[in-house]
Design a protein around this motif. Structure first.
Motif, PDB file in Angstrom:
ATOM      1  N   GLU A  10       0.526   2.834  -2.557  1.00 54.30           N
ATOM      2  CA  GLU A  10       1.349   3.046  -1.291  1.00 54.30           C
ATOM      3  C   GLU A  10       0.881   4.055  -0.390  1.00 54.30           C
ATOM      4  OE1 GLU A  10       5.580   3.249  -2.516  1.00 54.30           O
ATOM      5  OE2 GLU A  10       5.296   1.084  -3.138  1.00 54.30           O
ATOM      6  N   ALA A  11       0.337   5.153  -1.096  1.00 52.84           N
ATOM      7  CA  ALA A  11       0.260   6.461  -0.541  1.00 52.84           C
ATOM      8  C   ALA A  11      -1.132   6.412   0.183  1.00 52.84           C
ATOM      9  CB  ALA A  11       0.394   7.791  -1.209  1.00 52.84           C
ATOM     10  N   CYS A  12      -1.904   5.704  -0.471  1.00 53.59           N
ATOM     11  CA  CYS A  12      -3.341   5.526  -0.307  1.00 53.59           C
ATOM     12  C   CYS A  12      -3.883   4.145   0.041  1.00 53.59           C
ATOM     13  CB  CYS A  12      -3.946   6.514  -1.164  1.00 53.59           C
ATOM     14  SG  CYS A  12      -3.723   8.057  -1.592  1.00 53.59           S
ATOM     15  N   PRO A  13      -3.679   3.520   1.181  1.00 55.13           N
ATOM     16  CA  PRO A  13      -4.085   2.084   1.571  1.00 55.13           C
ATOM     17  C   PRO A  13      -5.726   2.024   1.505  1.00 55.13           C
ATOM     18  CG  PRO A  13      -2.487   2.875   2.799  1.00 55.13           C
ATOM     19  CD  PRO A  13      -2.944   4.086   2.405  1.00 55.13           C
ATOM     20  N   MET A  14      -6.176   1.013   1.250  1.00 56.74           N
ATOM     21  CA  MET A  14      -7.616   0.956   1.313  1.00 56.74           C
ATOM     22  C   MET A  14      -8.258   1.361   2.476  1.00 56.74           C
ATOM     23  SD  MET A  14      -8.818  -0.821  -1.282  1.00 56.74           S
ATOM     24  CE  MET A  14     -10.409  -1.688  -0.892  1.00 56.74           C
ATOM     25  N   MET A  15      -9.488   2.391   2.141  1.00 55.73           N
ATOM     26  CA  MET A  15     -10.072   2.815   3.340  1.00 55.73           C
ATOM     27  C   MET A  15     -11.726   2.959   2.907  1.00 55.73           C
ATOM     28  SD  MET A  15     -10.525   4.302   6.119  1.00 55.73           S
ATOM     29  CE  MET A  15      -8.933   3.916   6.511  1.00 55.73           C
ATOM     30  N   LEU A  16     -12.382   2.317   3.615  1.00 57.64           N
ATOM     31  CA  LEU A  16     -13.780   2.242   3.201  1.00 57.64           C
ATOM     32  C   LEU A  16     -14.885   2.708   4.516  1.00 57.64           C
ATOM     33  CD1 LEU A  16     -14.030  -1.224   1.456  1.00 57.64           C
ATOM     34  CD2 LEU A  16     -14.431   0.962   0.333  1.00 57.64           C
ATOM     35  N   SER A  17     -13.887   3.149   5.654  1.00 57.96           N
ATOM     36  CA  SER A  17     -14.794   3.583   6.706  1.00 57.96           C
ATOM     37  C   SER A  17     -15.195   4.970   6.814  1.00 57.96           C
ATOM     38  CB  SER A  17     -13.882   3.106   7.945  1.00 57.96           C
ATOM     39  OG  SER A  17     -13.630   1.552   8.168  1.00 57.96           O
ATOM     40  N   PHE A  18     -14.184   5.788   6.218  1.00 54.14           N
ATOM     41  CA  PHE A  18     -14.249   7.079   6.410  1.00 54.14           C
ATOM     42  C   PHE A  18     -13.365   7.915   5.364  1.00 54.14           C
ATOM     43  CE2 PHE A  18     -10.963   5.603   9.704  1.00 54.14           C
ATOM     44  CZ  PHE A  18     -10.025   6.136   9.059  1.00 54.14           C
ATOM     45  N   CYS A  19     -13.073   9.141   5.363  1.00 52.98           N
ATOM     46  CA  CYS A  19     -12.655   9.872   4.504  1.00 52.98           C
ATOM     47  C   CYS A  19     -11.395  10.766   5.300  1.00 52.98           C
ATOM     48  CB  CYS A  19     -13.347  11.108   3.644  1.00 52.98           C
ATOM     49  SG  CYS A  19     -14.410  10.278   2.669  1.00 52.98           S
ATOM     50  N   TRP A  20     -10.420  10.935   4.887  1.00 51.27           N
ATOM     51  CA  TRP A  20      -9.202  11.869   5.586  1.00 51.27           C
ATOM     52  C   TRP A  20      -9.394  13.195   4.745  1.00 51.27           C
ATOM     53  CZ3 TRP A  20      -6.715   9.667   9.326  1.00 51.27           C
ATOM     54  CH2 TRP A  20      -6.563   8.183   9.269  1.00 51.27           C
ATOM     55  N   GLU A  21      -9.179  14.139   5.930  1.00 51.62           N
ATOM     56  CA  GLU A  21      -9.306  15.600   5.622  1.00 51.62           C
ATOM     57  C   GLU A  21      -7.712  15.807   5.435  1.00 51.62           C
ATOM     58  OE1 GLU A  21     -11.871  17.675   5.037  1.00 51.62           O
ATOM     59  OE2 GLU A  21     -13.307  15.744   5.238  1.00 51.62           O
ATOM     60  N   GLY A  22      -7.507  16.713   4.505  1.00 51.59           N
ATOM     61  CA  GLY A  22      -6.242  17.450   4.060  1.00 51.59           C
ATOM     62  C   GLY A  22      -5.266  16.572   3.714  1.00 51.59           C
ATOM     63  N   PHE A  23      -5.399  15.275   3.077  1.00 51.80           N
ATOM     64  CA  PHE A  23      -4.401  14.429   2.421  1.00 51.80           C
ATOM     65  C   PHE A  23      -3.630  15.366   1.311  1.00 51.80           C
ATOM     66  CE2 PHE A  23      -2.904  11.415  -0.460  1.00 51.80           C
ATOM     67  CZ  PHE A  23      -2.276  10.853   0.277  1.00 51.80           C
ATOM     68  N   GLU A  24      -2.432  15.391   0.978  1.00 53.55           N
ATOM     69  CA  GLU A  24      -1.870  15.909   0.106  1.00 53.55           C
ATOM     70  C   GLU A  24      -0.985  15.015  -0.592  1.00 53.55           C
ATOM     71  OE1 GLU A  24       0.554  19.362   1.142  1.00 53.55           O
ATOM     72  OE2 GLU A  24      -0.819  19.852   2.893  1.00 53.55           O
ATOM     73  N   ALA A  25      -1.495  15.059  -1.905  1.00 55.10           N
ATOM     74  CA  ALA A  25      -1.052  13.930  -2.859  1.00 55.10           C
ATOM     75  C   ALA A  25       0.220  14.116  -3.373  1.00 55.10           C
ATOM     76  CB  ALA A  25      -1.993  13.598  -3.944  1.00 55.10           C
ATOM     77  N   SER A  26       1.255  13.311  -3.369  1.00 55.03           N
ATOM     78  CA  SER A  26       2.701  13.533  -3.893  1.00 55.03           C
ATOM     79  C   SER A  26       2.416  13.698  -5.281  1.00 55.03           C
ATOM     80  CB  SER A  26       3.485  12.307  -3.535  1.00 55.03           C
ATOM     81  OG  SER A  26       3.258  11.248  -4.172  1.00 55.03           O
ATOM     82  N   GLN A  27       3.424  13.996  -5.848  1.00 53.31           N
ATOM     83  CA  GLN A  27       3.592  14.306  -7.373  1.00 53.31           C
ATOM     84  C   GLN A  27       3.418  12.772  -7.963  1.00 53.31           C
ATOM     85  OE1 GLN A  27       3.797  17.239  -9.437  1.00 53.31           O
ATOM     86  NE2 GLN A  27       3.178  15.473 -10.898  1.00 53.31           N
ATOM     87  N   ALA A  28       4.063  11.870  -7.344  1.00 53.40           N
ATOM     88  CA  ALA A  28       3.844  10.492  -7.943  1.00 53.40           C
ATOM     89  C   ALA A  28       2.538   9.954  -8.084  1.00 53.40           C
ATOM     90  CB  ALA A  28       4.719   9.473  -7.140  1.00 53.40           C
TER      91      ALA A  28
END
Length: 127
Positions: A10-28
């Motif tokens: 849910e928090a990280c949908p499929m992404m093959l085009s590029f990377c996200w900078e600064g994504f903060e992962a929840s505890q879940a």
């Protein structure tokens, strides 16, 4: 992956085009990653001595976890060195590269999973 690790999916949908900078992962999400790393580590310790994959040779288990490796990469999620080595094996695997290349042929307007974060190049991309 199709029905497990719901927080990661849910928090990280499929992404093959590029990377996200600064994504903060929840505890879940972090909890999902810890469970994934435990599973990977167990498989590698028991059966992975003959190669870089979970059971040594490439198998359906690795196909199953390719989307996880993609998410770890695209969202720059923190994992152990052992897990990162497994992710890196995916990123250089010809089947993974072919999958990504085919996916890159699709263009979505508007982009469906926009985040208020900067983008960076996918590892190995020259553009």
């Amino acid at each position: 992956m199709h029905s497990g690790f719901q927080a990661l999916r849910e928090a990280c949908p499929m992404m093959l085009s590029f990377c996200w900078e600064g994504f903060e992962a929840s505890q879940a999400v972090q909890d999902d990653l810890l469970r994934i790393e435990d599973l990977w580590s167990l498989a590698r310790a028991r059966h992975g001595a003959n190669g870089p994959w979970l059971f040594g040779e490439y198998s359906l288990a690795d196909v199953f976890y390719a989307p996880v490796a993609m998410r770890i990469t695209a969202y720059k999620l923190s994992v152990s060195d052992e897990s990162q080595a497994y992710v890196s094996a995916h990123l250089s695997d010809p089947a993974f590269l072919a999958w990504r290349k085919a996916a890159m042929e699709d263009v979505y307007e508007p982009f469906p999973y926009e985040l208020p974060l900067a983008r960076s190049s996918w590892p190995g991309d020259t553009n």
